[in-house]
Design an enzyme around this catalytic site. Structure first.
Site, PDB file in Angstrom:
ATOM      1  N   ASP A 103      53.953  48.543  37.974  1.00 49.07           N
ATOM      2  CA  ASP A 103      55.045  47.622  37.694  1.00 49.07           C
ATOM      3  C   ASP A 103      54.487  46.222  37.994  1.00 49.07           C
ATOM      4  OD1 ASP A 103      57.866  46.741  37.444  1.00 49.07           O
ATOM      5  OD2 ASP A 103      57.615  46.314  39.571  1.00 49.07           O
TER       6      ASP A 103
ATOM      7  N   ASP B 284      56.527  42.643  38.346  1.00 48.75           N
ATOM      8  CA  ASP B 284      57.308  41.847  39.297  1.00 48.75           C
ATOM      9  C   ASP B 284      57.661  42.679  40.525  1.00 48.75           C
ATOM     10  OD1 ASP B 284      57.359  39.663  37.625  1.00 48.75           O
ATOM     11  OD2 ASP B 284      59.295  40.157  36.750  1.00 48.75           O
TER      12      ASP B 284
HETATM   13  P1  B16 Z   1      62.530  39.147  31.750  1.00 46.74           P
HETATM   14  P2  B16 Z   1      59.400  44.441  36.358  1.00 46.74           P
HETATM   15  C1  B16 Z   1      61.579  43.049  35.684  1.00 46.74           C
HETATM   16  O1  B16 Z   1      60.191  43.130  35.814  1.00 46.74           O
HETATM   17  C2  B16 Z   1      62.189  42.312  36.868  1.00 46.74           C
HETATM   18  O2  B16 Z   1      62.032  43.082  38.053  1.00 46.74           O
HETATM   19  C3  B16 Z   1      63.665  42.110  36.629  1.00 46.74           C
HETATM   20  O3  B16 Z   1      64.235  41.384  37.695  1.00 46.74           O
HETATM   21  C4  B16 Z   1      63.867  41.349  35.298  1.00 46.74           C
HETATM   22  O4  B16 Z   1      65.256  41.190  35.021  1.00 46.74           O
HETATM   23  C5  B16 Z   1      63.191  42.149  34.185  1.00 46.74           C
HETATM   24  O5  B16 Z   1      61.818  42.312  34.487  1.00 46.74           O
HETATM   25  C6  B16 Z   1      63.318  41.436  32.832  1.00 46.74           C
HETATM   26  O6  B16 Z   1      62.587  40.250  32.904  1.00 46.74           O
HETATM   27  O7  B16 Z   1      63.820  38.399  31.779  1.00 46.74           O
HETATM   28  O8  B16 Z   1      61.334  38.311  32.146  1.00 46.74           O
HETATM   29  O9  B16 Z   1      62.312  39.873  30.440  1.00 46.74           O
HETATM   30  O10 B16 Z   1      59.768  44.559  37.801  1.00 46.74           O
HETATM   31  O11 B16 Z   1      59.835  45.623  35.519  1.00 46.74           O
HETATM   32  O12 B16 Z   1      57.952  44.056  36.152  1.00 46.74           O
HETATM   33 MG    MG Z   2      59.474  45.420  39.766  1.00 45.39          MG
END
Ligand code: B16
Ligand code: MG
Length: 218
Positions: A9, A11
């Site tokens: 993953d 973030d």
């Molecule tokens: P975006 P991951 C996720 O990333 C985040 O944890 C989550 O908080 C966010 O809403 C989601 O990506 C969508 O992100 O707006 O940049 O498309 O943890 O799956 O790497």
């Molecule tokens: Mg994450």
């Protein structure tokens, strides 16, 4: 078990952009008069942008049209990307580069499995682009975690079966997605004690040790 690949993953595992998500959602929530705080922000981990918006809007009573929602998501994303544009490798989790370098040198196949449509920009800003055999992200899927789609796509792009991959996740929704897809799920951070996780680690540096417990990579 014959583990050959590691799907990370992004973030919350390899880098920390949670505070930027928080600031961008907070600005939108403040404009709408919604009581958004860090606790609500934690519920958005691994959740897609539109599903996150629904959680934020559920803090109030007001109903919005689809067009209004799309405009709000766009407003949040514009602000979020302005923070990402100023971000650099300091946003990486401790040991991220060393661990990726070690795993790559040992022959493990490496992928990113992220819900974020901003994954390419985050990888570029943090300098992680060159470490992965493939990236599966929010722009390539239709169903977000806890659906396993993004991890199944990452495994397919690595040419591996789910049972041959470890997934490393910081979100409960991500652990659920990994288990639903048939992966070995490793929880870290907020998901360290997530129900259903097959293993839990306190830092990325434990991953090469964990990998060594399994069969040697290709
Ligand atoms: P975006 P991951 C996720 O990333 C985040 O944890 C989550 O908080 C966010 O809403 C989601 O990506 C969508 O992100 O707006 O940049 O498309 O943890 O799956 O790497
Ligand atoms: Mg994450």
């Amino acid at each position: 078990m014959e583990i050959r690949g590691v799907i990370f993953d992004l973030d919350g595992v390899l880098c920390h952009t949670d505070h930027y998500h928080y600031l961008a959602w907070k600005a939108l929530a403040d404009r709408l008069g919604l009581p958004f705080d860090e606790r609500v922000n934690d519920r958005l981990r691994g959740v897609s942008r539109m599903d996150s918006l629904e959680i934020v809007l559920s803090l109030g009573e007001k109903q919005f049209t689809q067009a209004e929602k799309e405009q709000m998501a766009e407003e949040k994303n514009r602000r979020y990307r302005s923070y990402l544009a100023k971000m650099g490798p300091e946003a990486l989790a401790p040991g991220a580069v060393d661990v990726l370098r070690d795993l790559k040198a040992q022959g493990w196949k490496l992928a990113v499995g992220s819900s974020s449509k901003n994954a390419p920009l985050i990888l570029e800003r943090t300098g992680l682009e060159g470490y992965f055999d493939t990236v599966a992200d929010g722009s390539q899927i239709t169903r977000s975690k806890p659906d396993p789609e993004v991890f199944l796509l990452a495994a397919r792009k690595l040419n591996l079966c789910p049972s041959e991959c470890i997934v490393v996740e910081d979100a409960v929704a991500g652990i659920q997605a990994a288990k639903a897809g048939g992966f070995f799920a490793v929880g870290i951070g907020d998901a360290a004690n997530a129900p259903g996780a097959d293993a839990s680690i306190s830092g990325l540096k434990e991953i090469p040790i964990l990998c060594k417990k399994f069969r040697m990579p290709l």
